[in-house]
Design a protein around this motif. Structure first.
Motif, mmCIF file in Angstrom:
data_model
loop_
_atom_site.group_PDB
_atom_site.id
_atom_site.type_symbol
_atom_site.label_atom_id
_atom_site.label_comp_id
_atom_site.label_asym_id
_atom_site.label_seq_id
_atom_site.Cartn_x
_atom_site.Cartn_y
_atom_site.Cartn_z
ATOM 1 N N LEU A 204 -63.462 37.188 54.509
ATOM 2 C CA LEU A 204 -63.514 38.506 53.865
ATOM 3 C C LEU A 204 -64.888 39.147 54.044
ATOM 4 C CD1 LEU A 204 -61.518 37.523 50.699
ATOM 5 C CD2 LEU A 204 -60.875 39.362 52.265
ATOM 6 N N GLU A 205 -65.908 38.305 54.049
ATOM 7 C CA GLU A 205 -67.268 38.820 54.281
ATOM 8 C C GLU A 205 -67.361 39.482 55.649
ATOM 9 O OE1 GLU A 205 -71.210 36.793 52.421
ATOM 10 O OE2 GLU A 205 -70.119 35.706 53.950
ATOM 11 N N LYS A 206 -66.739 38.819 56.632
ATOM 12 C CA LYS A 206 -66.730 39.369 57.990
ATOM 13 C C LYS A 206 -66.007 40.706 58.012
ATOM 14 C CE LYS A 206 -66.631 35.250 60.825
ATOM 15 N NZ LYS A 206 -65.674 34.405 61.512
ATOM 16 N N LEU A 207 -64.831 40.754 57.359
ATOM 17 C CA LEU A 207 -64.056 41.996 57.330
ATOM 18 C C LEU A 207 -64.856 43.111 56.669
ATOM 19 C CD1 LEU A 207 -60.466 40.798 56.305
ATOM 20 C CD2 LEU A 207 -61.312 41.323 58.583
ATOM 21 N N VAL B 244 -67.505 44.632 58.866
ATOM 22 C CA VAL B 244 -67.052 45.594 59.881
ATOM 23 C C VAL B 244 -66.336 46.799 59.258
ATOM 24 C CG1 VAL B 244 -66.926 43.891 61.746
ATOM 25 C CG2 VAL B 244 -64.875 44.353 60.382
ATOM 26 N N GLY B 245 -66.437 46.902 57.949
ATOM 27 C CA GLY B 245 -65.940 48.099 57.265
ATOM 28 C C GLY B 245 -64.453 48.114 56.967
ATOM 29 N N LYS B 246 -63.813 46.956 57.006
ATOM 30 C CA LYS B 246 -62.377 46.915 56.722
ATOM 31 C C LYS B 246 -62.149 46.922 55.212
ATOM 32 C CE LYS B 246 -58.447 44.523 58.887
ATOM 33 N NZ LYS B 246 -57.408 45.275 58.346
ATOM 34 N N GLY B 247 -61.297 47.830 54.750
ATOM 35 C CA GLY B 247 -61.112 47.989 53.313
ATOM 36 C C GLY B 247 -59.956 47.188 52.734
ATOM 37 N N ARG B 248 -58.990 46.887 53.595
ATOM 38 C CA ARG B 248 -57.768 46.251 53.117
ATOM 39 C C ARG B 248 -57.333 45.162 54.065
ATOM 40 N NH1 ARG B 248 -52.890 50.222 52.609
ATOM 41 N NH2 ARG B 248 -54.318 51.940 52.200
#
Ligand code: ATP
Length: 215
Positions: free
Chosen positions: A21-24, A27-31
């Motif tokens: 989740l930290e990686k996501l 990179v600006g992923k919200g969901r």
């Protein structure tokens, strides 16, 4: 408390979720959906949903999980901000590799010192980590409030070092030696026997070969 009811297998997976989740988030992923997590982490999506259900209402059906919210939740849950200080005993080949690795991927663990009895190693540094004589274990453990000791000593030294670790007041031991020792109930030991793991894998490959991809 919810933490106490959490099945150990779920507790073990939480840091994996956290890291991904930290990686996501980076990179600006919200969901993220449980299917995406499942694909990335190679964990069955039903297992993921069940794991998260232990943590409370974290996502809506068909919407997925809010990355930032989940991350914050897990951070608190795992107390990621609290650093656990670790020492390593036995700065040989494996020990040196682990000191160099120093678990950088995880923010909440830090190897603060190495210990050995070899005078050529004592007083040196491995990647900035000081190597002390074993007789300073108690003092260093107290100073840094050490939670865990990693044991990478040879088999014949395991018992003595085990006793030293316990008497230094360290409650967690990650044992890379193949020796199984009885420890007091307030101490928790996890064993990692790389040789046996490798041999078991080879045995399974030989005797129960994985199915051919084309069949
Ligand atoms: P190396 O080639 O550097 O000796 P190794 O991994 O092959 O590495 P091992 O015999 O497994 O060597 O020993 C690992 C390390 O444990 C060595 O650095 C050794 O000095 C250290 N060691 C041995 N006995 C003890 C002890 N009682 N307390 C702390 N460290 C010890």
């Amino acid at each position: 408390m919810a933490e106490q009811k959490l099945p150990p297998v779920t507790a073990k997976r939480l840091p994996l979720y956290y890291r991904y989740l930290e990686k996501l988030h980076a990179v600006g992923k919200g969901r993220v959906s449980s299917a995406e997590l499942s694909e990335a982490l190679q964990i069955d999506s039903a297992t993921i949903r069940r794991d998260f259900s232990y943590l409370g209402e974290l996502g809506k059906k068909g919407y997925g999980y809010n990355v930032q919210y989940l991350l914050q939740f897990l951070r608190e849950f795992l107390k990621q901000d609290e650093v656990a200080n670790v020492v390593l005993i036995g700065v040989g080949n494996l020990g040196t590799a682990l000191l160099r690795y120093n678990f950088y991927r995880s923010h909440n663990t830090k190897i603060v010192a190495g210990f050995d009895i070899d005078p050529n190693k004592i007083g040196t540094y491995v990647d900035g980590i000081p190597i002390y004589p074993l007789n300073r274990l108690k003092e260093v453990a107290l100073l840094h409030d050490v939670d865990v000791a990693i044991l990478t000593v040879p088999v014949n030294a395991a018992k003595t070092v085990f006793d030293e670790v316990v008497s230094a007041g360290i409650h967690g031991i990650l044992n890379f030696t193949p020796v199984r020792l009885t420890v007091p109930p307030h101490v928790r030991v996890h064993h990692i026997d790389l040789t046996t793991e490798l041999q078991t894998l080879i045995y399974f490959l030989k005797n129960f070969p994985p199915e051919d991809e084309s069949s």
